[in-house]
Design an enzyme around this catalytic site. Structure first.
Site, PDB file in Angstrom:
ATOM      1  CE  LYS A 221     -37.712 -56.779 -82.828  1.00  0.00           C
ATOM      2  NZ  LYS A 221     -37.101 -55.492 -83.227  1.00  0.00           N
ATOM      3  CG  ASP A 226     -36.120 -49.586 -81.243  1.00  0.00           C
ATOM      4  OD1 ASP A 226     -35.267 -49.032 -80.637  1.00  0.00           O
ATOM      5  OD2 ASP A 226     -36.059 -50.320 -82.127  1.00  0.00           O
ATOM      6  CE  LYS A 233     -36.704 -47.721 -84.196  1.00  0.00           C
ATOM      7  NZ  LYS A 233     -36.240 -48.302 -85.703  1.00  0.00           N
ATOM      8  CG  ASP A 244     -39.113 -53.212 -82.311  1.00  0.00           C
ATOM      9  OD1 ASP A 244     -39.351 -53.403 -83.400  1.00  0.00           O
ATOM     10  OD2 ASP A 244     -37.935 -52.830 -81.872  1.00  0.00           O
ATOM     11  CG  ASP A 303     -33.102 -48.354 -84.283  1.00  0.00           C
ATOM     12  OD1 ASP A 303     -33.599 -48.830 -83.447  1.00  0.00           O
ATOM     13  OD2 ASP A 303     -33.473 -48.158 -85.607  1.00  0.00           O
ATOM     14  CD  GLU A 305     -33.728 -52.256 -80.542  1.00  0.00           C
ATOM     15  OE1 GLU A 305     -34.768 -52.937 -80.850  1.00  0.00           O
ATOM     16  OE2 GLU A 305     -33.427 -51.654 -81.330  1.00  0.00           O
ATOM     17  NE  ARG A 307     -27.274 -56.679 -85.928  1.00  0.00           N
ATOM     18  CZ  ARG A 307     -27.997 -55.938 -86.830  1.00  0.00           C
ATOM     19  NH1 ARG A 307     -28.995 -55.063 -86.244  1.00  0.00           N
ATOM     20  NH2 ARG A 307     -27.721 -55.982 -88.026  1.00  0.00           N
TER      21      ARG A 307
END
Length: 388
Positions: A221, A226, A233, A244, A303, A305, A307
């Site tokens: 990824k 993020d 967050k 990220d 959060d 994301e 996946r």
């Protein structure tokens, strides 16, 4: 104007210092520290030598891991200009790696930059080996540089263009821009990134040596920032989220490194690049989205994301390429750090041979892995009552 750094592990290595014509008191002091049971770093002023300082690293370490930890402790504290020397080329390679990586700095945005100078005092036969080592260090540093660059200067499209412009020898790069993502129904990665001004991209790097042979996938990824999406967050957790995308950076650097070697394997890497932002139009908890496979996904938390982007990346490669095995590496969940601490990485999977190989590597090296459970009954936990 350099500082001479000598690596010594026994009395017989002292002969390498003969050309300095050291004072007997200095030699006596070095011998005393060699005789001691503990590793140490000693510094000396040598009045008749054309160097600022003589720095002697005296090692009593009996494993590669303990040697690296010893060197890592001392190198960041040493002066900016160093000349390295060790009698054995294996020691010199380790010293060079630790010297450069432990003293790594990111200065792109500094107006006044610090200059670090490293020279290597070696035999001619070792030059090629050390030159290869330096190229590897440069690729590791590339991954670190990309992590440090703020999201405003490393959007999904900028990142994709950087990979596309790289001159590979044996790798083909394909970039799926936002319109391609829409056309190919990569709807999960689209939903993660579509509400940002910086639209998502998918980058495929192909190293194909024989089309008849199976392919090793690497799917990583690359969320260039993020925020956590609409389930934002907390502030303290937001700052590092430019990072990220680090594993996409690692993938890019890894493929650059693999491209230098004649590897007789098919490898296909996928960078799923997106920016997860807060927006009135962005996906929300309880939304149901459809992925590339046609399977529906219920959103529990915005959060998570990663996946979604990984699901589309994996599904796309599954359809396009015959596969032998797949590996994904990512900053996936804070819970692993809570469980294992910052010193260890969690690994899980179904390939027993690969897991055992990684765990064995971990025992003798500085990167530490702990195996986490990966059982079939976990699959039931991913099923929704109202979606697939």
């Amino acid at each position: 104007s350099t500082n001479f750094v000598f690596f010594i592990s026994s009395q017989k290595d002292l002969s390498s210092l003969d050309f300095l014509k050291l004072d007997t008191n200095i030699l006596k002091d070095i011998k005393k520290h060699i005789a001691a049971k503990k590793s140490s770093l000693q510094e000396y002023f040598v009045w008749n030598a054309k160097c600022e300082k003589l720095i002697v690293l005296i090692s009593k370490e009996n494993s590669y891991e303990s040697l690296v930890n010893f060197l890592w402790k001392h190198f960041p504290k040493l002066p900016d200009s160093l000349t390295l020397y060790a009698k054995k080329n294996t020691d010199l390679k380790t010293i060079l790696e630790v010297c450069q990586l432990s003293r790594y700095t990111f200065q792109k945005y500094k107006t006044k930059k610090k200059t670090q100078k490293t020279q290597i005092f070696c035999q001619k036969k070792d030059k090629k080996m050390l030159a290869e080592c330096i190229k590897t260090i440069e690729n590791i540093s590339l991954a670190r540089d990309l992590w440090e660059i703020p999201a405003c200067d490393l959007t999904p499209e900028i990142f994709a263009d950087m990979v596309k412009k790289t001159q590979f020898k044996n790798i083909t790069v394909k970039v799926l821009k936002y319109k391609d993502i829409q056309k190919k129904w990569l709807w999960l990665i689209e939903w993660v990134g579509k509400w940002s001004e910086n639209k998502p991209c998918m980058v495929i790097l192909e190293h194909i040596v024989d089309k008849k042979k199976p392919i090793q996938w690497i799917v990583w990824k690359g969320v260039t920032f993020d925020t956590g999406g609409n389930q934002i967050k907390p502030g303290d957790f937001m700052y590092d989220m430019k990072g990220d995308m680090w594993w996409a950076a690692v993938t890019f650097a890894l493929m650059k490194e693999l491209d230098r070697h004649n590897i007789d394997k098919n490898i296909v890497a996928c960078l799923a690049l997106a920016e997860n932002v807060v927006s009135s139009n962005a996906y929300k908890p309880s939304d149901i989205l459809t992925g590339y496979t046609g399977k529906t996904v219920e959103i529990i938390h915005t959060d998570a994301e990663w996946r979604l982007v990984l699901a589309d990346g994996i599904a796309y490669l599954w359809k396009k390429y015959k596969t032998d095995s797949m590996m994904t590496i990512a900053t996936l969940t804070w819970a692993v750090m809570v469980a294992l601490g910052f010193r260890y990485a969690g690994i899980m999977g179904t390939d027993r041979k690969m897991l055992d190989k990684l765990l064995k590597y971990s025992h003798n090296n500085t990167e530490k892995y702990v195996e986490l459970p990966f059982w079939e009954h976990f699959m039931e936990k991913t099923k929704s009552e109202i979606a697939d």
